[in-house]
Design a protein around this motif. Structure first.
Motif, mmCIF file in Angstrom:
data_model
loop_
_atom_site.group_PDB
_atom_site.id
_atom_site.type_symbol
_atom_site.label_atom_id
_atom_site.label_comp_id
_atom_site.label_asym_id
_atom_site.label_seq_id
_atom_site.Cartn_x
_atom_site.Cartn_y
_atom_site.Cartn_z
ATOM 1 N N VAL A 240 0.831 -1.205 0.000
ATOM 2 C CA VAL A 240 0.000 0.000 0.000
ATOM 3 C C VAL A 240 0.865 1.255 0.000
ATOM 4 O O VAL A 240 0.656 2.181 -0.798
ATOM 5 C CB VAL A 240 -0.961 -0.012 1.206
ATOM 6 N N GLU A 241 1.855 1.299 0.883
ATOM 7 C CA GLU A 241 2.737 2.465 0.937
ATOM 8 C C GLU A 241 3.638 2.532 -0.292
ATOM 9 O O GLU A 241 3.917 3.621 -0.806
ATOM 10 C CB GLU A 241 3.591 2.420 2.203
ATOM 11 N N THR A 247 -1.563 2.332 -8.259
ATOM 12 C CA THR A 247 -2.641 1.329 -8.262
ATOM 13 C C THR A 247 -2.192 0.091 -7.512
ATOM 14 O O THR A 247 -1.072 -0.386 -7.688
ATOM 15 C CB THR A 247 -3.005 0.943 -9.709
ATOM 16 N N LEU A 248 -3.086 -0.446 -6.672
ATOM 17 C CA LEU A 248 -2.842 -1.699 -5.962
ATOM 18 C C LEU A 248 -3.766 -2.758 -6.546
ATOM 19 O O LEU A 248 -4.992 -2.633 -6.467
ATOM 20 C CB LEU A 248 -3.105 -1.544 -4.463
ATOM 21 N N PHE A 249 -3.190 -3.805 -7.146
ATOM 22 C CA PHE A 249 -3.960 -4.881 -7.765
ATOM 23 C C PHE A 249 -4.004 -6.071 -6.824
ATOM 24 O O PHE A 249 -2.972 -6.660 -6.489
ATOM 25 C CB PHE A 249 -3.322 -5.277 -9.099
ATOM 26 N N LEU A 250 -5.208 -6.428 -6.376
ATOM 27 C CA LEU A 250 -5.421 -7.558 -5.460
ATOM 28 C C LEU A 250 -5.919 -8.749 -6.267
ATOM 29 O O LEU A 250 -7.091 -8.818 -6.653
ATOM 30 C CB LEU A 250 -6.424 -7.168 -4.378
ATOM 31 N N ASP A 251 -5.026 -9.690 -6.544
ATOM 32 C CA ASP A 251 -5.361 -10.839 -7.386
ATOM 33 C C ASP A 251 -6.006 -11.941 -6.561
ATOM 34 O O ASP A 251 -5.540 -12.270 -5.462
ATOM 35 C CB ASP A 251 -4.099 -11.354 -8.074
ATOM 36 N N GLU A 252 -7.082 -12.533 -7.102
ATOM 37 C CA GLU A 252 -7.858 -13.597 -6.446
ATOM 38 C C GLU A 252 -8.304 -13.155 -5.056
ATOM 39 O O GLU A 252 -8.029 -13.811 -4.042
ATOM 40 C CB GLU A 252 -7.057 -14.900 -6.404
ATOM 41 N N ILE A 253 -9.032 -12.081 -5.007
ATOM 42 C CA ILE A 253 -9.444 -11.486 -3.727
ATOM 43 C C ILE A 253 -10.441 -12.347 -2.978
ATOM 44 O O ILE A 253 -10.611 -12.199 -1.763
ATOM 45 C CB ILE A 253 -10.012 -10.070 -3.964
ATOM 46 N N LYS A 283 -1.839 6.884 6.447
ATOM 47 C CA LYS A 283 -2.740 7.094 5.315
ATOM 48 C C LYS A 283 -1.973 6.859 4.010
ATOM 49 O O LYS A 283 -0.759 7.075 3.944
ATOM 50 C CB LYS A 283 -3.330 8.517 5.320
ATOM 51 N N ALA A 284 -2.682 6.400 3.002
ATOM 52 C CA ALA A 284 -2.065 6.206 1.684
ATOM 53 C C ALA A 284 -3.119 6.443 0.612
ATOM 54 O O ALA A 284 -4.307 6.175 0.819
ATOM 55 C CB ALA A 284 -1.498 4.794 1.553
ATOM 56 N N ASP A 285 -2.661 6.948 -0.512
ATOM 57 C CA ASP A 285 -3.550 7.228 -1.639
ATOM 58 C C ASP A 285 -3.239 6.255 -2.771
ATOM 59 O O ASP A 285 -2.286 6.453 -3.533
ATOM 60 C CB ASP A 285 -3.362 8.676 -2.107
#
Length: 455
Positions: A240-241, A247-253, A283-285
């Protein structure tokens, strides 16, 4: 110091098809004022002739061309130039004809008399789509050079509607949920979305949810402090940081544990998190893009996935079709894989024999693009021939082709029809073109395609 000369962008190429000369001239003057290169055509035959000589970005087509029908011309234009933006124009505006024009592939529908601002909007939309196609082609090339599993024809017929949704979603900072079978290319679409978004100059980070325990997944996403758990010998920031601004890609969520689902929900809502073993709130954007090959709605019903998290994730939802529904991609993908693996093996790329092409097109590819990639890698490694025969591919693929219906064999008429329709669909760029070859209307072909592609 002399500044390098700026290269002016190529003018937008526009075809104006109308049987009224005054309309053509008025429209041409308006378009030329918008830096467009205009070609006029007074009939359907003239339009098709012009399209055979030059490529166009945009076409304005009158619904009534004297005794000819502009709607009948529409699929012919799209067959000759897949991806052409067509705007239908008419003095006889009606809801049913507008709907039919859009169903046949028109991008827009303008009633006469139209205004200069309406023409400007159509030109600007066509230019925006061309720019996106250029960026997608560049992205595809870079991904294919880096990793063959990232190869995907984002401009193929079945993928175009998905890419349009992804393109629109990219400009808006909302979560996107990608659904589809394993190996269909969801990660490629996630990267394409990132590259098309304002966040493209920032990182693209990936978290593979099933690969980690709950504790390690929390550390992977949010980081940890020294001593937070056994093996945490030093402080570590999470994905995240690391993806700040990107962009954060969460595979097979769907495989994410319940406790992590709660933490992710909080982060999506408030952009807040804590590292594992730490009380300080950070915090993170980042933008969240998630993917799954499971039915999340069913998982919600049995209590395996949070309904409130699903609502947050699927603000924009895209379902990626399996490779068996994108048969026109099979041979182009195969040739990309052949070139990649041959280059890695320091040998000339082998070619496919006609029989091998038939074998590859006949197979349903339950493992999708990933299975195709593995089959081609195996063939390049094990075969010493410059022309790959069917024997170069795994036995299951060859055996399936032997069972495919052939004319004159011991097969039902329906089985032969299925094979013929799927082969024509595999080699044509649009459903309208396939319907024209098969001698059926597009609605009939749509029904048969739905029926046969599931088999």
């Amino acid at each position: 110091m002399t500044q390098p000369e700026q290269v002016a962008p190529a003018p937008t190429r526009v075809l104006v098809v109308d049987d009224e000369r005054n309309i053509r001239k008025t429209l041409a003057i308006c378009l030329q004022g918008l830096d467009c290169a205009v070609v006029e055509a007074g009939s359907a035959d003239n339009a098709l002739e012009a399209l055979s000589r030059s490529a166009f970005d945009l076409a304005f087509v009158d619904l009534r061309l004297g005794k000819e029908d502009g709607l009948a011309l529409l699929p012919k234009l799209l067959a000759a130039r897949p991806g052409l933006d067509v705007v239908m124009i008419t003095a006889y505006a009606a809801v049913d004809t507008a709907v039919e024009a859009m169903r046949r592939g028109a991008k827009d529908y303008l009633p006469k008399p139209f205004t200069p601002s309406q023409i400007r909007r159509a030109v600007e939309q066509a230019r925006a789509r061309r720019e996106i196609e250029t960026r997608l082609a560049d992205l595809e090339g870079r991904l294919a050079d880096a990793a063959p599993e990232a190869s995907l024809d984002l401009t193929s017929g079945p993928m175009r509607p998905l890419v349009e949704v992804i393109t629109r979603a990219a400009a808006h900072d909302v979560p996107v949920l990608l659904r589809g079978e394993s190996g269909t290319g969801k990660s490629v679409l996630a990267r394409a979305l990132h590259q098309l978004s304002p966040r493209r100059t920032h990182p693209f980070a990936v978290v593979n949810c099933p690969a980690l325990t709950e504790e390690l997944l929390a550390s992977e996403m949010f980081g940890h402090v020294e001593g937070a758990f056994t093996g945490a010998v030093r402080e570590r920031i999470g994905r995240v940081e690391a993806a700040e601004g990107g962009t954060l890609f969460l595979d097979e969520i769907a495989e994410m544990p319940a406790a992590m689902q709660a933490k992710l929900l909080r982060f999506i809502q408030d952009k807040q998190f804590e590292r594992v073993g730490e009380t300080r709130t950070r915090k993170a954007d980042v933008r969240i893009v998630a993917a799954t090959n499971r039915d999340l709605d069913a998982a919600v019903k049995v209590g395996q996935f949070r309904e409130d998290l699903l609502f947050r994730l699927n603000v924009v939802e895209v379902t990626v079709p399996p490779l068996r529904e994108r048969r026109e991609e099979i041979l182009p993908l195969t040739r990309r894989f052949l070139a990649f693996f041959a280059r890695a093996a320091r040998k000339a790329p082998p070619e496919l024999s006609p029989e091998s092409e038939r074998v590859l097109l006949a197979y349903p590819w339950p493992g999708n693009v990933r299975e195709l990639r593995n089959a081609i890698e195996r063939a390049v490694i094990l075969s010493s021939s410059q022309v790959l025969a069917p024997e170069a591919f795994p036995e299951r693929i060859v055996q399936h082709a032997a069972q495919v219906a052939q004319v004159g064999g011991d097969f039902t008429v329906e089985a032969v029809e299925r094979e013929h329709i799927l082969r024509v669909l595999a080699r044509t760029r649009t459903q309208e073109e396939a319907a024209q070859i098969l001698g059926v209307d597009t609605s009939t072909l749509w029904r048969k395609r739905r029926k046969y592609e599931g088999g």
